[in-house]
Design an enzyme around this catalytic site. Sequence first.
Site, short mmCIF file in Angstrom:
data_model
loop_
_atom_site.label_atom_id
_atom_site.label_comp_id
_atom_site.label_asym_id
_atom_site.label_seq_id
_atom_site.Cartn_x
_atom_site.Cartn_y
_atom_site.Cartn_z
N GLY A 89 38.16 16.86 13.08
CA GLY A 89 37.73 18.18 13.50
C GLY A 89 38.49 19.27 12.75
CB SER A 90 39.32 22.71 13.78
OG SER A 90 37.98 23.03 14.10
CB THR A 91 43.58 18.96 12.67
OG1 THR A 91 42.76 17.79 12.65
CG2 THR A 91 43.98 19.28 14.11
CE LYS B 207 36.83 24.13 11.16
NZ LYS B 207 36.49 25.03 12.29
CB SER C 33 38.87 27.09 14.41
OG SER C 33 38.68 25.81 13.89
#
Length: 590
Positions: free
Chosen positions: A299-301, A303, A355
Amino acid sequence: MKVQKNKNKLQNNIIKLFFGVIIAILVLIGRYGWVQLVEGDQMMARLKGQVQEESVLHVPRGTIYDANMKEMAISTMVSSLFVDPNHTENPEQVATDLAPIIGMTKEEILERIGRGGGFVWLKRQMEPEMTNAVKNLIKQKPEYNACLGFRQESKRYYPNDMLAANVLGFVGTDDKGLDGIEQQFDSMIKGEDQEASIFTDALARPILDSVFMINSPVDANCKNIQLTINAQYQFIVEKALDKALVEHGAQSVTAVVMNPQNGEILAMATRPSYDPNYFYKYSPETWKNKAVSDIYEPGSTFKSIVAAAGFQEKIVSPSDIFVDPGRIEVSGRIIQNWTGDSFGTVTFLDVVKNSINTGFAELGLKLGGERLMNYARKFGFGERTGIELPGEEPGILFDPKDMVASDVATSSIGQSIAVTPLQMVTAMSAIANDGVLLKPHIVKAIYNADGSVYQQMEKEEVRRCIDSDVDKTLKSVLEQVVSTGGGSKASIEGYNIAGKTGTAQKIDMVHGGYMPGHYIASFCGFGPVENPQFTVLVVINDPGTDNYYGGQIAAPIAHDIFVQLFRYANVKPINGNQSLIDELNKTDAQ
Protein backbone atom coordinates in the site's frame (compact mmCIF):
# COMPACT_ATOMS: atom_id res chain seq x y z
CA MET A 1 65.26 -107.62 40.62
CA LYS A 2 61.60 -106.87 41.12
CA VAL A 3 62.40 -103.55 42.76
CA GLN A 4 64.58 -102.59 39.79
CA LYS A 5 61.78 -103.53 37.43
CA ASN A 6 59.27 -101.31 39.23
CA LYS A 7 61.78 -98.49 39.28
CA ASN A 8 62.26 -98.72 35.51
CA LYS A 9 58.51 -98.78 34.98
CA LEU A 10 58.07 -95.65 37.07
CA GLN A 11 60.82 -93.89 35.14
CA ASN A 12 59.17 -94.87 31.86
CA ASN A 13 55.81 -93.51 33.08
CA ILE A 14 57.43 -90.25 34.15
CA ILE A 15 59.12 -89.94 30.75
CA LYS A 16 55.82 -90.66 29.02
CA LEU A 17 54.05 -88.10 31.20
CA PHE A 18 56.75 -85.53 30.51
CA PHE A 19 56.54 -86.03 26.78
CA GLY A 20 52.73 -86.04 27.03
CA VAL A 21 52.81 -82.67 28.81
CA ILE A 22 55.31 -81.36 26.25
CA ILE A 23 53.06 -82.53 23.41
CA ALA A 24 49.98 -80.98 25.10
CA ILE A 25 51.82 -77.71 25.54
CA LEU A 26 52.93 -77.79 21.92
CA VAL A 27 49.36 -78.52 20.83
CA LEU A 28 48.07 -75.64 22.97
CA ILE A 29 50.76 -73.33 21.59
CA GLY A 30 49.90 -74.41 18.08
CA ARG A 31 46.19 -73.92 18.69
CA TYR A 32 46.82 -70.55 20.30
CA GLY A 33 48.96 -69.55 17.34
CA TRP A 34 46.31 -70.77 14.92
CA VAL A 35 43.58 -68.82 16.73
CA GLN A 36 45.68 -65.69 16.98
CA LEU A 37 47.26 -65.69 13.55
CA VAL A 38 44.78 -67.49 11.34
CA GLU A 39 41.36 -67.09 13.02
CA GLY A 40 42.16 -64.02 15.15
CA ASP A 41 40.20 -61.47 13.16
CA GLN A 42 37.19 -63.73 12.84
CA MET A 43 37.17 -64.60 16.54
CA MET A 44 37.56 -60.95 17.56
CA ALA A 45 34.66 -59.99 15.34
CA ARG A 46 32.49 -62.63 17.03
CA LEU A 47 33.56 -61.39 20.45
CA LYS A 48 32.76 -57.80 19.58
CA GLY A 49 29.39 -58.84 18.23
CA GLN A 50 28.55 -60.45 21.56
CA VAL A 51 29.81 -57.89 24.08
CA GLN A 52 30.63 -54.68 22.17
CA GLU A 53 28.01 -52.04 21.46
CA GLU A 54 28.37 -48.96 19.28
CA SER A 55 27.25 -45.89 21.21
CA VAL A 56 26.75 -42.30 20.06
CA LEU A 57 28.05 -39.78 22.59
CA HIS A 58 25.86 -36.68 22.32
CA VAL A 59 27.20 -33.16 22.63
CA PRO A 60 24.93 -30.46 24.09
CA ARG A 61 23.92 -27.88 21.48
CA GLY A 62 25.67 -24.55 21.51
CA THR A 63 24.03 -21.59 23.22
CA ILE A 64 22.15 -18.83 21.42
CA TYR A 65 22.66 -15.38 22.95
CA ASP A 66 21.14 -11.98 22.36
CA ALA A 67 23.29 -8.96 21.47
CA ASN A 68 24.23 -8.48 25.14
CA MET A 69 25.06 -12.18 25.68
CA LYS A 70 21.80 -12.91 27.45
CA GLU A 71 20.95 -16.60 27.04
CA MET A 72 18.10 -17.17 24.60
CA ALA A 73 18.50 -20.94 24.07
CA ILE A 74 20.53 -23.37 26.18
CA SER A 75 21.06 -27.13 26.35
CA THR A 76 21.77 -29.61 29.09
CA MET A 77 22.27 -33.36 29.22
CA VAL A 78 19.25 -35.29 30.49
CA SER A 79 18.33 -38.95 30.82
CA SER A 80 16.12 -40.87 28.40
CA LEU A 81 14.51 -44.12 29.52
CA PHE A 82 14.56 -47.31 27.45
CA VAL A 83 13.26 -50.83 27.97
CA ASP A 84 14.71 -54.18 26.91
CA PRO A 85 11.61 -56.23 25.99
CA ASN A 86 13.65 -59.45 25.78
CA HIS A 87 14.47 -59.23 29.49
CA THR A 88 11.14 -57.91 30.75
CA GLU A 89 9.73 -60.77 32.80
CA ASN A 90 6.51 -59.10 33.93
CA PRO A 91 5.46 -56.43 31.38
CA GLU A 92 2.13 -55.87 33.12
CA GLN A 93 3.77 -54.96 36.43
CA VAL A 94 6.46 -52.83 34.79
CA ALA A 95 3.81 -50.83 32.92
CA THR A 96 1.69 -50.44 36.06
CA ASP A 97 4.65 -49.13 38.08
CA LEU A 98 6.01 -46.79 35.39
CA ALA A 99 2.80 -45.24 34.04
CA PRO A 100 2.16 -42.70 36.84
CA ILE A 101 5.85 -41.78 37.02
CA ILE A 102 6.66 -41.04 33.36
CA GLY A 103 3.30 -39.62 32.30
CA MET A 104 2.35 -42.42 29.91
CA THR A 105 -0.63 -44.74 30.00
CA LYS A 106 -0.21 -48.36 30.93
CA GLU A 107 -1.42 -49.33 27.46
CA GLU A 108 1.21 -47.17 25.76
CA ILE A 109 4.01 -48.77 27.77
CA LEU A 110 2.72 -52.30 27.10
CA GLU A 111 2.52 -51.52 23.38
CA ARG A 112 6.18 -50.51 23.31
CA ILE A 113 7.31 -53.52 25.32
CA GLY A 114 5.28 -55.67 22.94
CA ARG A 115 7.43 -54.55 20.02
CA GLY A 116 10.11 -56.96 21.18
CA GLY A 117 13.84 -56.78 20.58
CA GLY A 118 16.55 -55.59 22.92
CA PHE A 119 15.94 -51.83 22.89
CA VAL A 120 12.83 -49.63 22.75
CA TRP A 121 12.56 -45.99 23.87
CA LEU A 122 10.00 -45.37 26.60
CA LYS A 123 10.47 -41.71 27.54
CA ARG A 124 12.87 -39.33 25.84
CA GLN A 125 14.57 -36.37 27.52
CA MET A 126 13.08 -36.63 30.99
CA GLU A 127 13.25 -33.84 33.53
CA PRO A 128 15.55 -34.57 36.52
CA GLU A 129 12.60 -35.11 38.87
CA MET A 130 11.16 -37.79 36.63
CA THR A 131 14.55 -39.45 36.20
CA ASN A 132 15.05 -39.61 39.98
CA ALA A 133 11.59 -41.10 40.43
CA VAL A 134 12.40 -43.91 37.96
CA LYS A 135 15.76 -44.53 39.65
CA ASN A 136 14.03 -44.82 43.02
CA LEU A 137 11.64 -47.35 41.53
CA ILE A 138 14.57 -49.42 40.25
CA LYS A 139 16.17 -49.29 43.71
CA GLN A 140 12.95 -50.61 45.22
CA LYS A 141 12.70 -53.33 42.59
CA PRO A 142 16.27 -54.35 41.61
CA GLU A 143 14.90 -56.87 39.12
CA TYR A 144 14.03 -53.93 36.88
CA ASN A 145 17.77 -53.46 36.30
CA ALA A 146 17.43 -56.29 33.81
CA CYS A 147 14.96 -54.46 31.57
CA LEU A 148 15.19 -50.71 32.23
CA GLY A 149 18.09 -48.38 31.49
CA PHE A 150 19.05 -44.77 30.75
CA ARG A 151 20.84 -43.00 27.91
CA GLN A 152 22.12 -39.43 28.06
CA GLU A 153 20.71 -37.01 25.49
CA SER A 154 20.85 -33.26 24.93
CA LYS A 155 17.67 -31.29 25.71
CA ARG A 156 16.96 -27.73 24.58
CA TYR A 157 15.54 -25.06 26.87
CA TYR A 158 14.30 -21.57 26.08
CA PRO A 159 14.56 -19.67 29.38
CA ASN A 160 12.57 -16.65 28.13
CA ASP A 161 9.58 -18.70 26.98
CA MET A 162 7.91 -16.95 24.00
CA LEU A 163 10.48 -14.19 23.64
CA ALA A 164 11.79 -14.16 20.05
CA ALA A 165 10.32 -17.62 19.47
CA ASN A 166 9.72 -17.06 15.75
CA VAL A 167 13.36 -16.02 15.35
CA LEU A 168 14.90 -18.78 17.47
CA GLY A 169 12.79 -21.67 16.19
CA PHE A 170 12.87 -24.95 18.09
CA VAL A 171 14.56 -28.34 18.32
CA GLY A 172 12.94 -31.76 17.85
CA THR A 173 13.38 -34.81 20.04
CA ASP A 174 16.36 -36.02 18.03
CA ASP A 175 18.21 -32.75 18.67
CA LYS A 176 17.56 -31.46 15.16
CA GLY A 177 16.78 -27.79 14.58
CA LEU A 178 13.38 -27.51 12.93
CA ASP A 179 12.85 -23.77 12.45
CA GLY A 180 14.45 -20.35 12.81
CA ILE A 181 18.06 -19.94 13.88
CA GLU A 182 18.01 -23.49 15.24
CA GLN A 183 17.37 -24.81 11.74
CA GLN A 184 19.54 -22.33 9.84
CA PHE A 185 22.65 -23.09 11.92
CA ASP A 186 21.78 -26.63 12.98
CA SER A 187 25.05 -28.21 11.84
CA MET A 188 27.09 -25.56 13.68
CA ILE A 189 25.06 -25.39 16.88
CA LYS A 190 24.69 -29.15 17.16
CA GLY A 191 28.33 -29.98 16.57
CA GLU A 192 29.40 -33.49 15.67
CA ASP A 193 28.10 -36.50 17.56
CA GLN A 194 30.98 -38.78 18.49
CA GLU A 195 30.77 -42.55 18.18
CA ALA A 196 32.30 -44.78 20.84
CA SER A 197 32.50 -48.54 21.33
CA ILE A 198 31.62 -49.85 24.78
CA PHE A 199 31.65 -53.36 26.24
CA THR A 200 28.43 -54.57 27.82
CA ASP A 201 27.16 -57.65 29.62
CA ALA A 202 24.16 -59.76 28.61
CA LEU A 203 21.84 -57.09 29.98
CA ALA A 204 23.45 -54.32 27.88
CA ARG A 205 25.10 -52.76 30.95
CA PRO A 206 28.60 -51.25 30.50
CA ILE A 207 31.47 -53.36 31.82
CA LEU A 208 35.23 -52.93 32.29
CA ASP A 209 36.56 -49.47 31.31
CA SER A 210 33.30 -48.72 29.49
CA VAL A 211 31.69 -47.98 32.85
CA PHE A 212 33.81 -44.84 33.01
CA MET A 213 33.71 -44.07 29.30
CA ILE A 214 29.91 -43.92 28.99
CA ASN A 215 29.68 -40.99 31.43
CA SER A 216 32.92 -39.27 30.53
CA PRO A 217 32.78 -35.73 29.12
CA VAL A 218 32.84 -35.36 25.36
CA ASP A 219 34.89 -32.73 23.58
CA ALA A 220 32.39 -30.16 22.34
CA ASN A 221 32.71 -29.22 18.71
CA CYS A 222 29.62 -27.00 18.59
CA LYS A 223 29.38 -23.28 17.94
CA ASN A 224 27.61 -20.59 19.97
CA ILE A 225 25.53 -17.97 18.17
CA GLN A 226 25.24 -14.33 19.20
CA LEU A 227 22.25 -12.56 17.66
CA THR A 228 21.82 -8.88 16.90
CA ILE A 229 18.47 -9.12 18.70
CA ASN A 230 18.37 -7.07 21.89
CA ALA A 231 16.22 -8.95 24.41
CA GLN A 232 14.99 -5.73 26.01
CA TYR A 233 13.98 -4.24 22.66
CA GLN A 234 12.37 -7.54 21.74
CA PHE A 235 10.33 -7.46 24.94
CA ILE A 236 9.20 -3.89 24.18
CA VAL A 237 8.03 -4.88 20.71
CA GLU A 238 6.27 -8.05 21.79
CA LYS A 239 4.45 -6.23 24.58
CA ALA A 240 3.22 -3.65 22.06
CA LEU A 241 2.05 -6.40 19.69
CA ASP A 242 0.16 -8.19 22.46
CA LYS A 243 -1.71 -4.96 23.12
CA ALA A 244 -2.40 -4.39 19.41
CA LEU A 245 -3.70 -7.92 18.88
CA VAL A 246 -6.26 -7.49 21.65
CA GLU A 247 -7.29 -3.91 20.85
CA HIS A 248 -7.79 -4.43 17.12
CA GLY A 249 -8.86 -8.07 17.00
CA ALA A 250 -6.36 -8.68 14.20
CA GLN A 251 -5.58 -12.01 12.61
CA SER A 252 -1.90 -11.33 13.21
CA VAL A 253 0.50 -8.47 13.96
CA THR A 254 4.15 -8.28 12.88
CA ALA A 255 6.89 -5.81 13.77
CA VAL A 256 10.57 -5.40 12.92
CA VAL A 257 13.11 -2.99 14.39
CA MET A 258 16.33 -2.41 12.46
CA ASN A 259 19.43 -0.33 13.04
CA PRO A 260 19.59 1.61 9.75
CA GLN A 261 23.26 2.46 10.24
CA ASN A 262 24.58 -1.13 10.21
CA GLY A 263 21.72 -3.40 9.11
CA GLU A 264 21.34 -5.18 12.45
CA ILE A 265 17.89 -6.51 13.29
CA LEU A 266 17.26 -5.38 16.86
CA ALA A 267 13.82 -6.94 17.27
CA MET A 268 11.58 -9.14 15.13
CA ALA A 269 8.26 -10.45 16.37
CA THR A 270 4.84 -11.67 15.35
CA ARG A 271 1.63 -12.39 17.21
CA PRO A 272 0.13 -14.86 17.80
CA SER A 273 3.27 -16.79 18.68
CA TYR A 274 4.25 -19.89 20.66
CA ASP A 275 6.48 -21.21 23.43
CA PRO A 276 9.32 -23.18 21.80
CA ASN A 277 9.67 -25.27 24.97
CA TYR A 278 6.30 -26.78 24.07
CA PHE A 279 6.13 -26.11 20.33
CA TYR A 280 4.13 -29.30 19.74
CA LYS A 281 1.16 -27.82 21.59
CA TYR A 282 0.74 -25.05 19.00
CA SER A 283 -0.51 -24.84 15.44
CA PRO A 284 2.28 -24.95 12.82
CA GLU A 285 0.91 -21.64 11.52
CA THR A 286 2.15 -19.91 14.70
CA TRP A 287 5.68 -21.25 14.09
CA LYS A 288 6.08 -19.10 10.95
CA ASN A 289 8.25 -16.04 11.07
CA LYS A 290 5.88 -13.76 9.17
CA ALA A 291 8.51 -11.03 8.94
CA VAL A 292 10.38 -13.07 6.31
CA SER A 293 7.88 -15.66 5.07
CA ASP A 294 4.67 -13.65 4.52
CA ILE A 295 4.12 -11.37 1.54
CA TYR A 296 1.56 -8.57 1.37
CA GLU A 297 0.69 -5.53 -0.72
CA PRO A 298 2.50 -2.65 0.99
CA GLY A 299 0.00 0.00 0.00
CA SER A 300 1.05 3.57 0.66
CA THR A 301 4.27 2.71 2.50
CA PHE A 302 5.64 1.88 -0.96
CA LYS A 303 4.97 5.47 -2.04
CA SER A 304 8.18 6.50 -0.25
CA ILE A 305 10.07 4.48 -2.88
CA VAL A 306 8.08 6.03 -5.72
CA ALA A 307 8.80 9.50 -4.32
CA ALA A 308 12.51 8.60 -4.13
CA ALA A 309 12.47 7.62 -7.81
CA GLY A 310 10.65 10.81 -8.78
CA PHE A 311 13.11 13.02 -6.89
CA GLN A 312 16.16 11.16 -8.22
CA GLU A 313 14.93 11.33 -11.82
CA LYS A 314 14.09 15.02 -11.35
CA ILE A 315 10.53 14.40 -12.49
CA VAL A 316 9.07 16.08 -9.43
CA SER A 317 10.09 18.22 -6.46
CA PRO A 318 8.29 18.82 -3.14
CA SER A 319 7.10 22.30 -4.21
CA ASP A 320 5.63 21.26 -7.58
CA ILE A 321 1.92 22.04 -7.97
CA PHE A 322 -0.55 19.25 -8.62
CA VAL A 323 -4.29 19.54 -9.28
CA ASP A 324 -6.02 16.52 -7.79
CA PRO A 325 -9.13 15.41 -9.69
CA GLY A 326 -10.05 12.92 -6.95
CA ARG A 327 -10.04 9.99 -9.36
CA ILE A 328 -8.45 9.06 -12.67
CA GLU A 329 -9.00 6.28 -15.19
CA VAL A 330 -5.98 4.35 -16.48
CA SER A 331 -6.46 1.61 -19.09
CA GLY A 332 -10.05 1.18 -17.99
CA ARG A 333 -9.17 0.99 -14.30
CA ILE A 334 -10.37 3.66 -11.86
CA ILE A 335 -7.88 4.95 -9.28
CA GLN A 336 -9.28 7.20 -6.59
CA ASN A 337 -8.11 8.67 -3.31
CA TRP A 338 -8.60 6.81 -0.06
CA THR A 339 -11.02 9.54 1.06
CA GLY A 340 -13.01 9.30 -2.15
CA ASP A 341 -12.69 13.07 -2.52
CA SER A 342 -10.50 15.57 -4.35
CA PHE A 343 -7.80 17.48 -2.47
CA GLY A 344 -7.87 20.27 -5.08
CA THR A 345 -4.70 22.21 -5.90
CA VAL A 346 -1.82 20.99 -3.74
CA THR A 347 1.97 20.71 -3.74
CA PHE A 348 3.68 17.37 -4.17
CA LEU A 349 4.65 17.64 -0.50
CA ASP A 350 0.91 17.58 0.24
CA VAL A 351 0.51 14.62 -2.11
CA VAL A 352 2.96 12.66 0.04
CA LYS A 353 1.67 13.95 3.39
CA ASN A 354 -1.94 13.07 2.51
CA SER A 355 -1.06 9.95 0.51
CA ILE A 356 -3.00 11.14 -2.55
CA ASN A 357 -3.34 8.19 -4.92
CA THR A 358 -3.99 10.20 -8.06
CA GLY A 359 -0.76 12.17 -7.60
CA PHE A 360 1.34 9.02 -7.20
CA ALA A 361 -0.37 7.30 -10.11
CA GLU A 362 0.49 10.29 -12.30
CA LEU A 363 4.10 10.23 -11.06
CA GLY A 364 4.34 6.51 -11.76
CA LEU A 365 3.10 6.96 -15.31
CA LYS A 366 5.76 9.64 -15.88
CA LEU A 367 8.44 7.28 -14.56
CA GLY A 368 7.20 4.37 -16.64
CA GLY A 369 7.23 0.70 -15.75
CA GLU A 370 10.90 0.08 -16.43
CA ARG A 371 12.22 2.88 -14.22
CA LEU A 372 9.61 2.22 -11.52
CA MET A 373 10.52 -1.48 -11.23
CA ASN A 374 14.23 -0.63 -11.48
CA TYR A 375 13.99 1.57 -8.38
CA ALA A 376 11.92 -1.03 -6.59
CA ARG A 377 14.69 -3.56 -7.17
CA LYS A 378 17.36 -1.03 -6.19
CA PHE A 379 15.68 -0.75 -2.81
CA GLY A 380 15.73 -4.54 -2.41
CA PHE A 381 12.22 -5.58 -3.47
CA GLY A 382 11.65 -8.62 -5.66
CA GLU A 383 14.55 -10.65 -4.24
CA ARG A 384 15.52 -12.25 -0.95
CA THR A 385 17.59 -10.09 1.37
CA GLY A 386 19.79 -13.05 2.32
CA ILE A 387 19.18 -12.71 6.05
CA GLU A 388 20.30 -15.70 8.15
CA LEU A 389 16.79 -17.14 8.55
CA PRO A 390 14.99 -19.97 6.73
CA GLY A 391 11.83 -19.58 4.68
CA GLU A 392 12.46 -16.10 3.29
CA GLU A 393 10.22 -15.13 0.37
CA PRO A 394 11.44 -12.94 -2.54
CA GLY A 395 8.18 -11.02 -2.97
CA ILE A 396 6.54 -10.23 -6.30
CA LEU A 397 7.33 -7.47 -8.80
CA PHE A 398 6.28 -6.95 -12.40
CA ASP A 399 8.50 -7.66 -15.34
CA PRO A 400 8.49 -4.21 -17.00
CA LYS A 401 7.99 -5.81 -20.43
CA ASP A 402 4.66 -7.21 -19.26
CA MET A 403 3.31 -4.01 -17.70
CA VAL A 404 0.41 -2.01 -19.11
CA ALA A 405 -0.42 1.51 -17.98
CA SER A 406 -2.82 0.34 -15.26
CA ASP A 407 -0.09 -1.91 -13.82
CA VAL A 408 2.25 1.06 -13.59
CA ALA A 409 -0.39 3.21 -11.93
CA THR A 410 -1.45 0.59 -9.35
CA SER A 411 2.17 -0.31 -8.54
CA SER A 412 2.80 3.37 -7.85
CA ILE A 413 0.28 3.29 -5.00
CA GLY A 414 1.62 0.01 -3.59
CA GLN A 415 -0.87 -2.35 -5.21
CA SER A 416 -0.35 -5.29 -7.60
CA ILE A 417 3.06 -5.98 -6.03
CA ALA A 418 3.93 -7.98 -2.91
CA VAL A 419 6.73 -7.53 -0.38
CA THR A 420 7.84 -9.03 2.90
CA PRO A 421 7.95 -6.99 6.11
CA LEU A 422 11.73 -7.44 6.17
CA GLN A 423 12.07 -5.98 2.66
CA MET A 424 9.97 -2.97 3.64
CA VAL A 425 11.96 -2.17 6.79
CA THR A 426 15.22 -2.67 4.88
CA ALA A 427 14.15 -0.27 2.13
CA MET A 428 13.06 2.38 4.65
CA SER A 429 16.37 1.91 6.44
CA ALA A 430 18.15 2.75 3.17
CA ILE A 431 16.33 6.09 3.17
CA ALA A 432 17.40 6.60 6.79
CA ASN A 433 20.98 5.65 5.85
CA ASP A 434 21.66 8.46 3.34
CA GLY A 435 20.22 6.41 0.47
CA VAL A 436 22.52 3.40 0.89
CA LEU A 437 20.92 -0.06 1.09
CA LEU A 438 22.47 -2.43 3.65
CA LYS A 439 22.08 -6.17 3.85
CA PRO A 440 20.05 -6.97 6.97
CA HIS A 441 21.57 -9.47 9.36
CA ILE A 442 20.36 -11.05 12.56
CA VAL A 443 23.58 -12.84 13.61
CA LYS A 444 26.23 -10.70 15.26
CA ALA A 445 28.96 -13.32 15.75
CA ILE A 446 29.63 -17.05 15.89
CA TYR A 447 31.92 -18.42 18.61
CA ASN A 448 33.83 -21.66 18.97
CA ALA A 449 33.19 -23.82 22.02
CA ASP A 450 36.30 -22.41 23.70
CA GLY A 451 34.97 -18.86 23.36
CA SER A 452 37.19 -17.79 20.47
CA VAL A 453 35.58 -15.99 17.54
CA TYR A 454 34.74 -18.24 14.61
CA GLN A 455 33.06 -15.54 12.50
CA GLN A 456 32.29 -11.87 13.12
CA MET A 457 29.51 -10.38 10.99
CA GLU A 458 30.21 -6.97 9.52
CA LYS A 459 28.11 -4.25 7.95
CA GLU A 460 27.56 -5.05 4.29
CA GLU A 461 26.61 -2.36 1.77
CA VAL A 462 24.50 -3.61 -1.12
CA ARG A 463 24.22 -0.48 -3.27
CA ARG A 464 23.43 3.21 -3.29
CA CYS A 465 19.79 3.68 -4.24
CA ILE A 466 19.56 7.47 -4.53
CA ASP A 467 21.98 10.36 -4.23
CA SER A 468 22.71 11.85 -0.83
CA ASP A 469 21.14 15.23 -1.58
CA VAL A 470 18.02 13.53 -2.94
CA ASP A 471 17.83 11.43 0.19
CA LYS A 472 17.97 14.51 2.41
CA THR A 473 14.99 15.95 0.54
CA LEU A 474 13.07 12.68 0.87
CA LYS A 475 13.77 12.43 4.60
CA SER A 476 12.48 15.95 5.07
CA VAL A 477 9.28 15.11 3.24
CA LEU A 478 8.72 11.88 5.21
CA GLU A 479 9.38 13.75 8.45
CA GLN A 480 6.49 16.08 7.60
CA VAL A 481 4.27 13.04 6.94
CA VAL A 482 4.66 12.20 10.63
CA SER A 483 4.75 15.72 12.07
CA THR A 484 1.74 17.16 10.22
CA GLY A 485 0.46 14.48 7.81
CA GLY A 486 -1.20 11.07 7.80
CA GLY A 487 1.39 9.55 10.12
CA SER A 488 0.92 12.07 12.94
CA LYS A 489 -0.12 9.41 15.46
CA ALA A 490 3.47 8.11 15.32
CA SER A 491 4.91 11.49 16.27
CA ILE A 492 6.67 12.07 19.60
CA GLU A 493 7.12 15.54 21.01
CA GLY A 494 10.80 16.35 21.24
CA TYR A 495 11.82 13.96 18.48
CA ASN A 496 11.75 14.12 14.69
CA ILE A 497 10.30 10.92 13.24
CA ALA A 498 10.02 10.23 9.49
CA GLY A 499 7.82 7.59 7.95
CA LYS A 500 4.87 6.55 5.86
CA THR A 501 1.57 4.84 6.63
CA GLY A 502 -0.10 2.21 4.48
CA THR A 503 -3.52 0.62 4.01
CA ALA A 504 -4.08 -2.12 1.44
CA GLN A 505 -6.67 -4.73 0.65
CA LYS A 506 -5.61 -8.31 1.36
CA ILE A 507 -4.64 -10.53 -1.52
CA ASP A 508 -6.78 -13.64 -1.96
CA MET A 509 -4.05 -16.29 -2.16
CA VAL A 510 -6.55 -18.99 -3.17
CA HIS A 511 -8.80 -17.41 -5.80
CA GLY A 512 -6.71 -14.39 -6.79
CA GLY A 513 -7.74 -10.77 -6.65
CA TYR A 514 -8.67 -9.13 -3.35
CA MET A 515 -10.69 -10.17 -0.33
CA PRO A 516 -13.54 -7.68 0.18
CA GLY A 517 -13.58 -6.12 3.64
CA HIS A 518 -10.14 -7.44 4.59
CA TYR A 519 -7.20 -5.05 4.95
CA ILE A 520 -3.58 -4.75 6.02
CA ALA A 521 -2.65 -1.61 7.94
CA SER A 522 0.99 -0.63 8.34
CA PHE A 523 3.46 2.04 9.32
CA CYS A 524 7.17 2.18 8.55
CA GLY A 525 9.43 4.95 9.78
CA PHE A 526 12.71 5.89 11.43
CA GLY A 527 14.08 8.30 13.99
CA PRO A 528 15.48 10.53 15.15
CA VAL A 529 15.77 11.98 11.66
CA GLU A 530 19.02 13.84 12.51
CA ASN A 531 20.79 10.62 13.51
CA PRO A 532 18.54 7.59 12.84
CA GLN A 533 18.94 4.89 15.49
CA PHE A 534 15.86 2.80 14.77
CA THR A 535 13.69 1.89 11.81
CA VAL A 536 10.34 0.50 12.95
CA LEU A 537 7.79 -1.39 10.89
CA VAL A 538 4.36 -2.43 12.19
CA VAL A 539 2.01 -4.54 10.06
CA ILE A 540 -1.54 -5.33 11.26
CA ASN A 541 -3.06 -8.16 9.28
CA ASP A 542 -6.85 -8.08 8.95
CA PRO A 543 -7.96 -5.89 11.88
CA GLY A 544 -11.32 -7.03 13.15
CA THR A 545 -12.66 -3.51 13.64
CA ASP A 546 -14.12 -0.91 11.29
CA ASN A 547 -10.98 1.18 11.72
CA TYR A 548 -8.39 -0.39 9.43
CA TYR A 549 -6.28 2.58 8.31
CA GLY A 550 -2.54 2.42 8.92
CA GLY A 551 -2.39 6.00 10.14
CA GLN A 552 -5.08 5.29 12.73
CA ILE A 553 -4.06 1.91 14.16
CA ALA A 554 -0.49 1.03 13.06
CA ALA A 555 1.11 4.44 13.64
CA PRO A 556 0.11 4.55 17.37
CA ILE A 557 1.76 1.16 17.93
CA ALA A 558 4.93 2.45 16.26
CA HIS A 559 4.72 5.52 18.53
CA ASP A 560 4.64 3.31 21.63
CA ILE A 561 7.59 1.28 20.37
CA PHE A 562 9.65 4.37 19.51
CA VAL A 563 8.99 5.90 22.94
CA GLN A 564 10.32 2.86 24.79
CA LEU A 565 13.24 2.33 22.41
CA PHE A 566 14.41 5.92 22.85
CA ARG A 567 14.19 5.55 26.59
CA TYR A 568 16.21 2.34 26.87
CA ALA A 569 18.75 3.50 24.30
CA ASN A 570 19.03 6.80 26.17
CA VAL A 571 18.31 8.83 23.05
CA LYS A 572 17.87 12.36 24.30
CA PRO A 573 15.06 14.60 22.99
CA ILE A 574 16.09 17.69 21.03
CA ASN A 575 16.46 21.00 22.90
CA GLY A 576 16.37 19.18 26.22
CA ASN A 577 12.61 18.62 25.84
CA GLN A 578 11.19 16.89 28.92
CA SER A 579 7.84 15.85 27.49
CA LEU A 580 8.99 12.36 26.60
CA ILE A 581 10.57 11.80 29.99
CA ASP A 582 7.32 12.90 31.64
CA GLU A 583 5.35 10.53 29.41
CA LEU A 584 7.66 7.62 30.26
CA ASN A 585 7.42 8.29 33.98
CA LYS A 586 3.64 8.37 33.66
CA THR A 587 3.70 5.05 31.77
CA ASP A 588 5.87 3.42 34.45
CA ALA A 589 3.58 4.68 37.19
CA GLN A 590 0.66 2.98 35.51
